[in-house]
Design an enzyme around this catalytic site. Structure first.
Site, mmCIF file in Angstrom:
data_model
loop_
_atom_site.group_PDB
_atom_site.id
_atom_site.type_symbol
_atom_site.label_atom_id
_atom_site.label_comp_id
_atom_site.label_asym_id
_atom_site.label_seq_id
_atom_site.Cartn_x
_atom_site.Cartn_y
_atom_site.Cartn_z
ATOM 1 N N HIS A 208 0.840 -1.204 0.000
ATOM 2 C CA HIS A 208 0.000 0.000 0.000
ATOM 3 C C HIS A 208 0.877 1.258 0.000
ATOM 4 O O HIS A 208 0.611 2.214 -0.728
ATOM 5 C CB HIS A 208 -0.892 0.032 1.244
ATOM 6 N N LYS B 15 -17.852 -7.592 7.856
ATOM 7 C CA LYS B 15 -16.962 -8.557 8.512
ATOM 8 C C LYS B 15 -16.258 -7.867 9.678
ATOM 9 O O LYS B 15 -16.033 -6.659 9.646
ATOM 10 C CB LYS B 15 -15.887 -9.029 7.519
ATOM 11 N N ARG C 170 -1.452 -6.134 -8.418
ATOM 12 C CA ARG C 170 -0.361 -7.064 -8.147
ATOM 13 C C ARG C 170 -0.291 -8.006 -9.340
ATOM 14 O O ARG C 170 -0.024 -7.585 -10.443
ATOM 15 C CB ARG C 170 -0.617 -7.813 -6.831
ATOM 16 N N SER D 252 -2.865 -7.701 2.585
ATOM 17 C CA SER D 252 -3.271 -7.642 3.993
ATOM 18 C C SER D 252 -3.631 -9.034 4.489
ATOM 19 O O SER D 252 -3.381 -9.375 5.648
ATOM 20 C CB SER D 252 -4.475 -6.703 4.146
HETATM 21 P P1 ADP Z 1 -9.779 -3.718 -0.884
HETATM 22 O O1 ADP Z 1 -10.252 -4.404 0.362
HETATM 23 O O2 ADP Z 1 -10.633 -2.568 -1.315
HETATM 24 O O3 ADP Z 1 -9.385 -4.618 -2.022
HETATM 25 P P2 ADP Z 1 -7.047 -3.374 0.043
HETATM 26 O O4 ADP Z 1 -6.789 -2.588 1.262
HETATM 27 O O5 ADP Z 1 -6.828 -4.854 0.126
HETATM 28 O O6 ADP Z 1 -8.486 -2.976 -0.412
HETATM 29 O O7 ADP Z 1 -6.167 -2.816 -1.156
HETATM 30 C C1 ADP Z 1 -6.362 -1.518 -1.650
HETATM 31 C C2 ADP Z 1 -5.788 -1.425 -3.034
HETATM 32 O O8 ADP Z 1 -4.380 -1.597 -2.957
HETATM 33 C C3 ADP Z 1 -6.285 -2.498 -4.007
HETATM 34 O O9 ADP Z 1 -6.400 -1.904 -5.295
HETATM 35 C C4 ADP Z 1 -5.185 -3.518 -3.993
HETATM 36 O O10 ADP Z 1 -5.121 -4.229 -5.207
HETATM 37 C C5 ADP Z 1 -3.971 -2.618 -3.824
HETATM 38 N N1 ADP Z 1 -2.838 -3.322 -3.245
HETATM 39 C C6 ADP Z 1 -2.785 -3.988 -2.083
HETATM 40 N N2 ADP Z 1 -1.572 -4.544 -1.888
HETATM 41 C C7 ADP Z 1 -0.824 -4.208 -2.987
HETATM 42 C C8 ADP Z 1 0.506 -4.516 -3.438
HETATM 43 N N3 ADP Z 1 1.307 -5.287 -2.714
HETATM 44 N N4 ADP Z 1 0.903 -4.021 -4.627
HETATM 45 C C9 ADP Z 1 0.076 -3.270 -5.373
HETATM 46 N N5 ADP Z 1 -1.194 -2.968 -5.029
HETATM 47 C C10 ADP Z 1 -1.643 -3.422 -3.857
#
Ligand code: ADP
Length: 160
Positions: free
Chosen positions: A18, A42, A91, A129
Site C-alpha cells: 500500500h 466482517k 499485483r 493484507s
Molecule cells: P480492498 O479491500 O478494497 O481490495 P485493500 O486494502 O486490500 O483494499 O487494497 C487496496 C488497493 O491496494 C487495491 O487496489 C489492492 O489491489 C492494492 N494493493 C494492495 N496490496 C498491494 C501490493 N502489494 N501491490 C500493489 N497494489 C496493492
C-alpha cells in the site's frame, strides 16, 4: 484546479505494498486522499481508528497526502471530496478481474471519474493484507511486510 486523487481500500492492515502505491500516487497527483472504507460487515483485524493513525504516521513525510474514512458508495465519497481520480493497485494478473469489474461499475455510475492503476515494486508484489493477517495470527514474522507504525499496532492486537 489541483489534481486530487483518492486511494480507497480496507488497509486492514496497511502493508509496504500500500505504501508503495501511496508514494507513487503522491508524486503523480497534487493531492492524495487515502480513504479507508468502513462498509465491511466482517469483523476487522485492526479497528478503523488504528488504521487511520497508522496510515497517518506512515504518510507524515508526504505533505500532499491525507487519510480519511468513508462509508457508502466510493463514487459518492469521491464526489464529496471533489476528486475525479481513483487510484487502485495491481499485483498479479489475479487482481485484474476484480479490479476491472469495480472500475467498470464505477464508470457506469460516475462517468466523470477515472480509475488509475499503479503497480508496486516487484518485491512488494506478493504482499496483501490477508497474507499479513495470516502470518501474524499464526505467530510468524510479519515485521518485514508492514511499516513500523503498523508493527506496533499488530503487536498490541495479537498480545491483547
Ligand atoms: P480492498 O479491500 O478494497 O481490495 P485493500 O486494502 O486490500 O483494499 O487494497 C487496496 C488497493 O491496494 C487495491 O487496489 C489492492 O489491489 C492494492 N494493493 C494492495 N496490496 C498491494 C501490493 N502489494 N501491490 C500493489 N497494489 C496493492
Amino acid at each position: 484546479m489541483p489534481r486530487r486523487a483518492i486511494y480507497p481500500g480496507s488497509f486492514d492492515p496497511p502493508t509496504f505494498g500500500h505504501l508503495d502505491v501511496i508514494e507513487r500516487a503522491a508524486t503523480l497527483f497534487d493531492e492524495l486522499v487515502v480513504a479507508i472504507g468502513t462498509n465491511s460487515k466482517k469483523s476487522t483485524f485492526l479497528p478503523v481508528e488504528e488504521r487511520v493513525e497508522a496510515l497517518q504516521a506512515c504518510c507524515a513525510g508526504f505533505a500532499n497526502v491525507r487519510v480519511t474514512t468513508f462509508s457508502g458508495l466510493l463514487i459518492e465519497a469521491a464526489r464529496s471530496l471533489d476528486s475525479r481520480i481513483l487510484v487502485r493497485g495491481l499485483r498479479a494478473v489475479t487482481d485484474y478481474d476484480y479490479e476491472f469489474r469495480i472500475a467498470m461499475a464505477n464508470r457506469k455510475l460516475a462517468p466523470e471519474i477515472e480509475t488509475v492503476f499503479l503497480i508496486a515494486r516487484e518485491e512488494h508484489s506478493f504482499l496483501s493484507s490477508t497474507v499479513v493477517r495470516e502470518v501474524a495470527t499464526l505467530g510468524g514474522d510479519y515485521t518485514k511486510f508492514v511499516p513500523a507504525p503498523v508493527v506496533e499496532r499488530i503487536k498490541r492486537r495479537i498480545e491483547a
